[in-house]
Write an enzyme that holds these catalytic residues in place. Structure first.
Site, PDB file in Angstrom:
ATOM      1  N   ASP A 347       0.815  -1.211   0.000  1.00  0.00           N
ATOM      2  CA  ASP A 347       0.000   0.000   0.000  1.00  0.00           C
ATOM      3  C   ASP A 347       0.849   1.261   0.000  1.00  0.00           C
ATOM      4  O   ASP A 347       1.620   1.491   0.934  1.00  0.00           O
ATOM      5  CB  ASP A 347      -0.932   0.007   1.220  1.00  0.00           C
ATOM      6  CG  ASP A 347      -1.855  -1.197   1.220  1.00  0.00           C
ATOM      7  OD1 ASP A 347      -2.616  -1.318   0.248  1.00  0.00           O
ATOM      8  OD2 ASP A 347      -1.806  -2.000   2.149  1.00  0.00           O
ATOM      9  N   THR A 348       0.692   2.083  -1.040  1.00  0.00           N
ATOM     10  CA  THR A 348       1.401   3.352  -1.112  1.00  0.00           C
ATOM     11  C   THR A 348       0.804   4.181  -2.240  1.00  0.00           C
ATOM     12  O   THR A 348      -0.008   3.688  -3.024  1.00  0.00           O
ATOM     13  CB  THR A 348       2.913   3.135  -1.329  1.00  0.00           C
ATOM     14  OG1 THR A 348       3.600   4.350  -1.124  1.00  0.00           O
ATOM     15  CG2 THR A 348       3.198   2.627  -2.730  1.00  0.00           C
ATOM     16  N   VAL A 349       1.203   5.452  -2.330  1.00  0.00           N
ATOM     17  CA  VAL A 349       0.819   6.279  -3.464  1.00  0.00           C
ATOM     18  C   VAL A 349       2.075   6.890  -4.073  1.00  0.00           C
ATOM     19  O   VAL A 349       3.106   7.034  -3.418  1.00  0.00           O
ATOM     20  CB  VAL A 349      -0.172   7.401  -3.086  1.00  0.00           C
ATOM     21  CG1 VAL A 349      -1.456   6.816  -2.540  1.00  0.00           C
ATOM     22  CG2 VAL A 349       0.445   8.384  -2.105  1.00  0.00           C
ATOM     23  N   TYR A 365       4.967   8.074  -1.220  1.00  0.00           N
ATOM     24  CA  TYR A 365       4.449   8.525   0.071  1.00  0.00           C
ATOM     25  C   TYR A 365       3.535   7.422   0.617  1.00  0.00           C
ATOM     26  O   TYR A 365       2.628   6.981  -0.070  1.00  0.00           O
ATOM     27  CB  TYR A 365       3.700   9.831  -0.197  1.00  0.00           C
ATOM     28  CG  TYR A 365       2.926  10.505   0.880  1.00  0.00           C
ATOM     29  CD1 TYR A 365       3.337  10.543   2.208  1.00  0.00           C
ATOM     30  CD2 TYR A 365       1.757  11.195   0.545  1.00  0.00           C
ATOM     31  CE1 TYR A 365       2.605  11.225   3.163  1.00  0.00           C
ATOM     32  CE2 TYR A 365       1.026  11.891   1.489  1.00  0.00           C
ATOM     33  CZ  TYR A 365       1.456  11.898   2.804  1.00  0.00           C
ATOM     34  OH  TYR A 365       0.732  12.590   3.737  1.00  0.00           O
ATOM     35  N   SER A 366       3.753   6.979   1.874  1.00  0.00           N
ATOM     36  CA  SER A 366       3.091   5.755   2.316  1.00  0.00           C
ATOM     37  C   SER A 366       2.904   5.705   3.830  1.00  0.00           C
ATOM     38  O   SER A 366       3.659   6.330   4.579  1.00  0.00           O
ATOM     39  CB  SER A 366       3.931   4.546   1.881  1.00  0.00           C
ATOM     40  OG  SER A 366       3.410   3.343   2.390  1.00  0.00           O
TER      41      SER A 366
END
Length: 525
Positions: A347-349, A365-366
């Protein structure tokens, strides 16, 4: 050129500026910042902060970040490490004494000090044009008014939401139930925190009432965090690492990120003629899978806090890759690398922006796992990462948990350079998959001549300790051929990661690609 009879999307083309990211509102915000006179750093910060509201299961102000960036007129690529440290009193021995073999995922022990806010403030002050008040305004507005939940976010929410506890349930569910597509998610507490940061900078987050709110939540769960730990949070500028692949230079963030793994993987793949194989063939997937096992085994042994990563030069040396490539049998799969004792997430962006002056920013960013630790502060609803679960509890391991140390991170921004200039900032989300995703995206373009969007859209595979994960986009006979080579083939519930990229052509045209595995898009002007 793609077949326009088939579903898909075209790349995005523009000249003045571009953003590619995983949510349309963040992409539009970034473009708006560029049109208002901001540069790529301004746009990336504004878009990234908003992603924490649009994709709260993936990221937020209680997390960490890494950045690669260029400045106008300078071909050098710079790096910023925005990852937080364990509290000073953290101890692997103490957790071992309690009977733990790994750091409990959803405990205060897993929460490292969030460093993204310090990084945002530092990058804005050092390299931005517009002030924090301007950059944070869109996220403040959407946090107050609310954001409709996008389909991929809704897909993730029920499973990721199982981590939520205490105040996390109150702030990130609707009466204990996950939000669905089209539901409105609001975060008024975070809006207030961002307003304070806009007025007073980093101290508004790391000292005073906001820090006390986070500390209260952590200390109530026996966390050893202190006010001094929060006040000491600091991001650091550092130098990237890089490797060559058939005339292209892959530039990665150094440890404690796992970017060196992608370079080692591509160094191994250089010993094979992938371009002679069909891009979706079992032969190509097999070679990539075997190289992945070897590169990740090295990662598991070596990568840790920069102060404790002692064998990076050996890991990136050409002779190391040559020795590892010689272990690959084109006709038979080897056992998977031993799994990490520390946790690996998905999970991250990621957001990338290129502006009119060709400043390029690659930003990731996570909060680590879905909804991070599941622990949120009571008043402001700041969801805290569980990045400390990335530590090892093995005594003497380079990545062993220690007070003030940073764990091995899976999140890695990247850039591709050719002929002495940056030609593509890019990132591939997906936790442990990211180095393999970087290698496949670069190979799709370099070995097979795919354009940016086609390279992102192509079906993926990933060899991890559970087996060879194969997306459903592969031809039916490919899975059987891989099984015949000895792979344990798995079709995963979730797609493998999500990529964003901007190609900077010699003509000056910008070409953006955005992954349909996410909700986002590439926008330009």
């Amino acid at each position: 050129m793609r077949d326009f009879h088939l579903p898909g999307r075209s790349g995005t083309y523009a000249t003045d500026g571009m953003c590619a990211t995983s949510h349309p509102l963040a992409a539009r915000t970034a473009i708006d910042i560029l049109e208002r006179g901001g540069n790529a750093m301004d746009a990336a910060i504004a878009g990234a902060v908003l992603l924490g509201i649009c994709e709260p299961q993936m990221t937020g102000i209680g997390g960490d970040c890494f950045a690669l960036f260029t400045t106008p007129g300078d071909p050098a690529i710079r790096a910023l490490n925005g990852s937080g440290r364990a509290p000073a009193a953290a101890s692997a021995a103490a957790l071992r004494d309690k009977g733990h073999e790994t750091v409990p995922l959803h405990s205060a022990d897993a929460v490292t000090i969030p460093c993204a806010i310090d990084a945002f403030c530092r990058l804005s002050a050092d390299h931005g044009r517009l002030g924090l008040d301007t950059l944070l305004a869109p996220a403040i507005r959407y946090a107050d008014a609310g954001v409709p939940v996008a389909p991929r976010v809704a897909f993730d929410w029920p499973v990721a939401g199982k981590a939520l506890q205490g105040h996390g349930i109150a702030h990130y569910t609707r009466n204990g139930q996950p939000l669905a597509t089209g539901d409105i998610f609001r975060a008024p507490g975070q809006a207030e925190v961002l307003r304070r940061i806009a007025r007073h900078g980093r101290t508004a987050f790391y000292e005073g009432e906001v820090a006390e709110d986070m500390l209260a939540a952590l200390n109530a769960l026996d966390g050893v965090h202190t006010a001094e730990d929060f006040a000491a949070a600091q991001s650091d500028y550092t130098d990237p690492v890089q490797g060559e692949y058939k005339g292209a230079t892959l530039v990665e963030h150094p440890p404690n990120g796992q970017g060196a793994t992608a370079i080692l993987l591509m160094n191994i793949l250089r010993h094979f003629d992938l371009a002679s194989m069909p891009p979706g063939s079992a032969g190509r997937i097999h070679i990539e899978a075997e190289a992945t096992k070897l590169a990740y085994d090295a990662r598991n042994r070596f990568i840790a806090d920069p102060d404790r990563t002692a064998r990076l030069a050996h890991m990136l040396a050409p002779e190391t890759a040559a020795r590892l490539a010689a272990l690959i049998d084109p006709r038979r799969a080897m056992p998977a690398a031993a799994p990490l004792t520390e946790a690996i997430h998905r999970d991250t962006v990621y957001i990338t922006v290129v502006d009119r002056d060709r400043m390029a920013v690659s930003f990731i960013y996570s909060i680590f796992h879905g909804f991070g630790s599941g622990i949120a502060s009571g008043k402001f609803g700041i969801l805290m990462q569980n990045r400390g679960a990335g530590f090892s509890l093995t005594e003497g391991h380079p990545n062993e948990m220690a007070g003030g140390s940073r764990p091995m991170h899976t999140i890695i921004p990247a850039m591709l350079a050719e002929n002495g200039r940056v030609t593509m900032p890019f990132g591939v989300m997906g936790g442990g998959y990211q180095p393999a995703g970087h290698a496949r995206l670069v190979s799709n373009m370099v070995d097979f001549g795919m354009d940016v969007q086609a390279a992102i859209d192509a079906p993926r595979a990933f060899a991890d300790p559970a087996g060879l994960k194969l997306e459903r986009g592969h031809a039916p006979d490919v899975a059987q051929a891989l099984a015949d080579l000895g792979h344990e083939v798995i079709v995963p519930r979730d797609p493998l990661g999500g990529a964003q990229a901007i190609r900077i052509h010699d003509s000056g045209v910008l070409e953006g690609g955005s992954d349909a595995r996410k909700d986002g898009c590439a926008l330009g002007y």
